[in-house]
Design an enzyme around this catalytic site. Structure first.
Site, PDB file in Angstrom:
ATOM      1  N   HIS A 150     -45.012 -36.915 -34.946  1.00 55.43           N
ATOM      2  CA  HIS A 150     -44.956 -36.555 -36.454  1.00 55.43           C
ATOM      3  C   HIS A 150     -44.368 -37.675 -37.228  1.00 55.43           C
ATOM      4  CE1 HIS A 150     -47.093 -33.199 -34.814  1.00 55.43           C
ATOM      5  NE2 HIS A 150     -47.660 -33.358 -35.836  1.00 55.43           N
ATOM      6  N   ARG A 172     -52.200 -31.198 -43.717  1.00 58.23           N
ATOM      7  CA  ARG A 172     -51.321 -30.624 -42.794  1.00 58.23           C
ATOM      8  C   ARG A 172     -50.228 -29.731 -43.719  1.00 58.23           C
ATOM      9  NH1 ARG A 172     -51.731 -35.934 -39.894  1.00 58.23           N
ATOM     10  NH2 ARG A 172     -51.897 -35.360 -37.730  1.00 58.23           N
ATOM     11  N   ARG A 214     -55.596 -26.779 -43.184  1.00 60.51           N
ATOM     12  CA  ARG A 214     -54.840 -26.491 -41.675  1.00 60.51           C
ATOM     13  C   ARG A 214     -53.834 -25.349 -42.078  1.00 60.51           C
ATOM     14  NH1 ARG A 214     -52.846 -30.281 -37.072  1.00 60.51           N
ATOM     15  NH2 ARG A 214     -50.991 -30.212 -38.446  1.00 60.51           N
ATOM     16  N   GLU A 247     -57.057 -28.416 -29.539  1.00 65.03           N
ATOM     17  CA  GLU A 247     -55.923 -29.407 -29.038  1.00 65.03           C
ATOM     18  C   GLU A 247     -55.082 -29.036 -27.993  1.00 65.03           C
ATOM     19  OE1 GLU A 247     -53.533 -29.872 -32.724  1.00 65.03           O
ATOM     20  OE2 GLU A 247     -53.596 -27.765 -33.202  1.00 65.03           O
ATOM     21  N   ASN A 250     -54.132 -35.717 -30.329  1.00 65.92           N
ATOM     22  CA  ASN A 250     -52.810 -35.828 -30.384  1.00 65.92           C
ATOM     23  C   ASN A 250     -52.022 -35.138 -29.335  1.00 65.92           C
ATOM     24  OD1 ASN A 250     -53.345 -37.844 -32.218  1.00 65.92           O
ATOM     25  ND2 ASN A 250     -52.336 -36.650 -33.845  1.00 65.92           N
ATOM     26  N   ASP A 251     -52.313 -33.782 -29.672  1.00 64.81           N
ATOM     27  CA  ASP A 251     -51.729 -32.685 -28.936  1.00 64.81           C
ATOM     28  C   ASP A 251     -52.494 -32.529 -27.697  1.00 64.81           C
ATOM     29  OD1 ASP A 251     -49.389 -31.672 -30.184  1.00 64.81           O
ATOM     30  OD2 ASP A 251     -50.541 -30.778 -31.508  1.00 64.81           O
ATOM     31  N   ARG A 304     -45.544 -36.329 -26.592  1.00 68.86           N
ATOM     32  CA  ARG A 304     -45.912 -37.028 -27.635  1.00 68.86           C
ATOM     33  C   ARG A 304     -44.708 -37.909 -28.556  1.00 68.86           C
ATOM     34  NH1 ARG A 304     -49.350 -33.832 -32.128  1.00 68.86           N
ATOM     35  NH2 ARG A 304     -48.943 -35.248 -33.749  1.00 68.86           N
ATOM     36  N   CYS A 328     -59.671 -35.357 -35.631  1.00 68.02           N
ATOM     37  CA  CYS A 328     -58.505 -35.972 -36.507  1.00 68.02           C
ATOM     38  C   CYS A 328     -57.340 -36.129 -35.874  1.00 68.02           C
ATOM     39  CB  CYS A 328     -58.498 -34.555 -37.283  1.00 68.02           C
ATOM     40  SG  CYS A 328     -57.824 -32.981 -36.613  1.00 68.02           S
TER      41      CYS A 328
HETATM   42  C1  PEP Z   1     -53.511 -33.385 -33.190  1.00 67.53           C
HETATM   43  O1  PEP Z   1     -52.795 -32.742 -32.426  1.00 67.53           O
HETATM   44  O2  PEP Z   1     -54.335 -34.471 -32.698  1.00 67.53           O
HETATM   45  C2  PEP Z   1     -53.412 -33.334 -34.786  1.00 67.53           C
HETATM   46  C3  PEP Z   1     -54.405 -33.764 -35.581  1.00 67.53           C
HETATM   47  O3  PEP Z   1     -52.434 -32.500 -35.306  1.00 67.53           O
HETATM   48  P1  PEP Z   1     -51.237 -32.901 -35.533  1.00 67.53           P
HETATM   49  O4  PEP Z   1     -50.877 -34.330 -35.265  1.00 67.53           O
HETATM   50  O5  PEP Z   1     -50.614 -32.662 -36.797  1.00 67.53           O
HETATM   51  O6  PEP Z   1     -50.188 -31.972 -34.476  1.00 67.53           O
HETATM   52 MG    MG Z   2     -51.808 -30.979 -33.423  1.00 68.18          MG
END
Ligand code: PEP
Ligand code: MG
Length: 594
Positions: free
Chosen positions: A208, A315, A351, A453, A476-477, A487, A524
């Site tokens: 993040h 977020r 979210r 995710e 991402n997750d 990550r 996303c």
């Molecule tokens: C993801 O996990 O792809 C996502 C968009 O949420 P975050 O990056 O806030 O975990």
């Molecule tokens: Mg996520």
């Protein structure tokens, strides 16, 4: 341009090149500001007898995190050349030894137990005790060790308080922050009119911290251990976020070259800005909705400027960061209302809290899990369902903000149908309560969606599609959990790959399940903002992408040059591949020829 430099002992002032992972594009030219691990304010207070054990546990957890941080810094320093490696390695050895010293640990634990003081105060006291002892012996060697002890104390304190760096606001314009490690909360505090870029030794491209850098448009390079060993505050520095390169003490010739590149970037951005009011329409007239991922109300303007058709991901956890206590319902309502009204009728996907993992905040005190695997611990919806009062406050604020414009409600890290049902029943109760009290809320009620995710959620996407109104795929997750790769960990960053066939199959499975159920599905995660991936995602049937506002113009440009027929055929060919290298080759080939 100069060629590859040697990483040897450089006289101060000599031009040096250092490489890391470029996680946020752009070029910044400014002055370095090195961040020490120190803190300015440390909370000190007394605790009751029954909280002593909990406080000792909190201290030990902070200690383990500090040890992990030192181990990683030490591993990275091993990769350096020459004297820098030796010097840094020795320093980290000393720090590691201090963090493992039973005398030091017992001293802090004793202070917590006997004097009933909080862990931060006990650590401060331990440092003071040692300083008093050293002061009696006038020895230059011990004086140097005292600084080490203070540094180690500060490192533990930072882990304990999770206090972000407060001094960002007083920096001069053009500052380049150089630090061991920066948290997402630290980045949220940076004022882009003062901080022009940042560089750290630790952190991966998809954590993040990196996402925040992209979202704020701050060039950033992570994983540059060697820079910390040689840079000094005030030195002139260039950060090249595209190439993942830092130039310390650039010569006039290098400066001129980078100024030329920075100007070319500005010209390109101006050209792309002309696309702002045009739709993201493919050559065969397929509409792809492009929305923005944002963190705070201040990001709304950037989203509108980039031409976002809505907010695909807000977020909300960033509203809980950099503060001692969570915002109450009124404050959350006011913040969310600012976003909803700011988007002027465009949909806002809010979210619910995704706290935990690499996103921590002092506002949640000890409630968020400090487990050895925080990414698998009490994070996101798991935390909200365990803290129903906090969750109800947030849901009420969202329902109320929905009275001021279209709002969608998105649940993070869902892994079961049961969790969605639990949320529905909480929502039902809250709606009835707010209506009874004549408080205006969204009408119609916000549609409810889930992040896909967690691999388990993707694999039950057909069942989840029966429970919710929309899906948002968080790649991402999804990549992290599918491939078991943290990550945010630079040590395994090379293995993190959203183009891995396993991840792509889960995306395809989810998109197909949503289509069968007639439910909208967006992506996303960070891949949505990379124009290279657009043909694959559109080819798989995705018609909604949400990304950092800065990425919207480039992705729009790519989509406007795309034909869905060939993109679909190439996506299907890609889905037949077993090897991620081949996936990338097929994608690159398509991008070059279409
Ligand atoms: C993801 O996990 O792809 C996502 C968009 O949420 P975050 O990056 O806030 O975990
Ligand atoms: Mg996520």
């Amino acid at each position: 341009m100069k060629t590859e430099p040697e990483q040897q002992d450089h006289p101060v002032g000599e031009e040096q090149f250092h490489d890391g992972v470029g996680v946020s594009a752009g070029i910044a030219i400014g002055n370095a500001h090195l961040i020490e691990t120190g803190l300015r304010q440390v909370p000190e207070y007394r605790i009751s007898a029954e909280l002593v054990d909990e406080e000792i546990t909190r201290f030990n957890q902070a200690l383990s995190r500090a040890r992990r941080q030192i181990t990683k810094l030490k591993q990275k320093s091993n990769a350096l050349a020459g004297a820098a490696a030796e010097e840094l390695g020795l320093l980290f050895d000393v720090h590691a030894a201090m963090l493992g010293s039973t005398r030091m640990i017992h001293s802090v634990e004793r202070n917590i137990k006997e004097r009933q003081i909080n862990a931060e105060a006990a650590v401060q006291e331990m440092v003071r005790e040692i300083a008093r002892g050293f002061a009696r012996v006038k020895d230059p060697y011990l004086a140097a060790r005292l600084q080490d002890i203070r540094d180690v104390g500060s490192r533990i304190l930072r882990q304990l308080t999770q206090t972000p760096y407060q001094a960002f606001s007083v920096l001069p314009a053009g500052t380049v922050i150089v630090a061991d490690e920066l948290s997402p909360a630290d980045i949220a505090l940076m004022d882009p009119t003062k901080v022009s870029a940042f560089v750290t030794a630790l952190g991966g491209a998809d954590g993040h911290t990196a996402i925040m850098a992209r979202s704020m448009g701050l060039p950033a390079v992570l994983g540059t251990q060697d820079l910390l060993a040689v840079a000094r505050s005030g030195q002139s520095v260039i950060v090249d976020g595209d190439a993942g390169r830092i130039v310390l003490n650039p010569t006039e010739a290098t400066l001129a070259e980078y100024r030329r590149r920075a100007e070319a970037r500005i010209r390109l951005n101006r050209q792309l800005a002309r696309l702002r009011s045009l739709p993201a329409l493919t050559l065969d007239n397929t509409v792809v909705g492009l929305e923005a991922n944002i963190e705070l109300p201040r990001d709304v303007n950037g989203a509108l400027k980039a031409g976002a058709e809505g907010i695909g991901l807000l977020r909300t956890e960033f509203m809980f960061m950099n503060r001692e206590s969570p915002p109450d319902e009124e404050e959350q309502y006011a913040l969310l209302r600012t976003v909803v009204e700011g988007m002027k009728g465009r949909p806002v996907t809010i979210r619910t809290l995704d706290i935990g993992g690499d996103k921590r905040t002092a506002a949640m005190g000890n409630s968020v899990s400090h487990s050895a695997n925080p990414m698998l611990g009490l994070r996101a919806i798991r935390f909200s369902l365990k803290e129903p009062k906090l969750f109800e406050i947030q849901l009420s604020a969202i329902l109320r903000a929905g009275a001021h414009g279209p709002v969608r409600l998105l649940l993070p890290m869902i892994s079961s149908v049961h969790q969605v049902r639990q949320v529905r029943s909480i929502l039902k109760r809250l709606v009835a309560r707010l209506r009874r009290r004549n408080i205006s809320i969204a009408d119609p009620l916000p549609s409810l969606g889930v992040m896909i995710e967690v691999p388990g959620a993707a694999l039950i996407a057909d069942s989840l599609a029966q429970e919710v109104e929309f899906f948002a795929i968080g790649t991402n997750d999804l990549t992290m959990y599918t491939l078991a790769i943290d990550r945010g960990d630079e040590q395994v960053a090379g293995l993190y790959n959203p183009l891995h066939p396993a991840v792509l199959r889960l995306i395809q499975f989810t998109v197909n399940a949503a289509q069968r159920a007639g439910k909208p599905v967006s992506i996303c995660g960070e891949i949505a903002g990379d124009p290279r991936f657009a043909p694959l995602l559109v080819g798989l049937g995705v018609r909604e992408l949400s990304m950092a506002p800065q990425s919207i113009p480039r992705v729009k440009q790519r989509i406007r040059a795309l034909d869905t027929g060939p993109a679909t055929r190439r996506a299907l060919a890609i889905m037949d591949q077993a090897d991620e290298g081949r996936v990338l080759a097929l994608l690159d080939d398509f991008n070059e020829s279409h």
